[in-house]
Scaffold this active site. Structure first.
Site, PDB file in Angstrom:
ATOM      1  N   VAL A  82       5.636  57.682  69.689  1.00 33.22           N
ATOM      2  CA  VAL A  82       7.066  57.574  69.909  1.00 33.22           C
ATOM      3  C   VAL A  82       7.709  58.714  69.143  1.00 33.22           C
ATOM      4  O   VAL A  82       7.500  58.867  67.935  1.00 33.22           O
ATOM      5  CB  VAL A  82       7.606  56.204  69.431  1.00 33.22           C
ATOM      6  N   ASP A  83       8.461  59.545  69.824  1.00 30.08           N
ATOM      7  CA  ASP A  83       9.034  60.748  69.248  1.00 30.08           C
ATOM      8  C   ASP A  83      10.470  60.498  68.796  1.00 30.08           C
ATOM      9  O   ASP A  83      11.196  59.732  69.423  1.00 30.08           O
ATOM     10  CB  ASP A  83       9.014  61.861  70.303  1.00 30.08           C
TER      11      ASP A  83
END
Length: 129
Positions: A82-83
């Protein structure tokens, strides 16, 4: 900036990116003066906008790189993480991202630093999960 606005004031913190050398990796500095992030629901609109921009700037610029992007599953990075989890949210966004009174002529604007990563996906896929 100097080619497009030779007689105009430059934002105070606008400068070429300086390479950052770490113990194992280096964030290199590469040339680039103008960056356009074009987004639309229809890819043809993005192409048309880029074409119009290039036409208007043809005497002052030339294209170095053109990248078409896409949103990966749930906004994750291509390697599955998850960025952007540390990105500011709510009222902190403006204070963290916008030029303020320290450079009044450009207040409300922002700076952009772009990184392009090359991933070796086959070795990554072989790692234990």
């Amino acid at each position: 900036w100097d080619r497009l606005f030779p007689n105009e004031r430059k934002p105070k913190e606008l400068s070429p990116f300086q390479a950052i050398k770490g113990p194992k990796y280096t964030a290199v500095s590469t040339p680039g003066d103008v960056f356009f992030h074009i987004r639309a629901d229809k890819p043809a609109l993005c192409y048309e906008m880029a074409d119009l921009i290039n036409l208007q700037l043809k005497d002052a610029t030339h294209s170095i790189d053109a990248v078409q992007g896409f949103r990966y599953f749930d906004g994750r990075a291509i390697i599955g993480f998850v960025d952007g989890t540390a990105n500011p949210t709510g009222h902190d966004i403006g204070a963290s991202t916008l030029v303020g009174s320290e450079d009044q002529a450009f207040a409300g604007g922002s700076y952009l630093v772009v990184q392009k990563y090359l991933h070796q996906m086959q070795p990554w896929a072989r790692l234990a999960k």
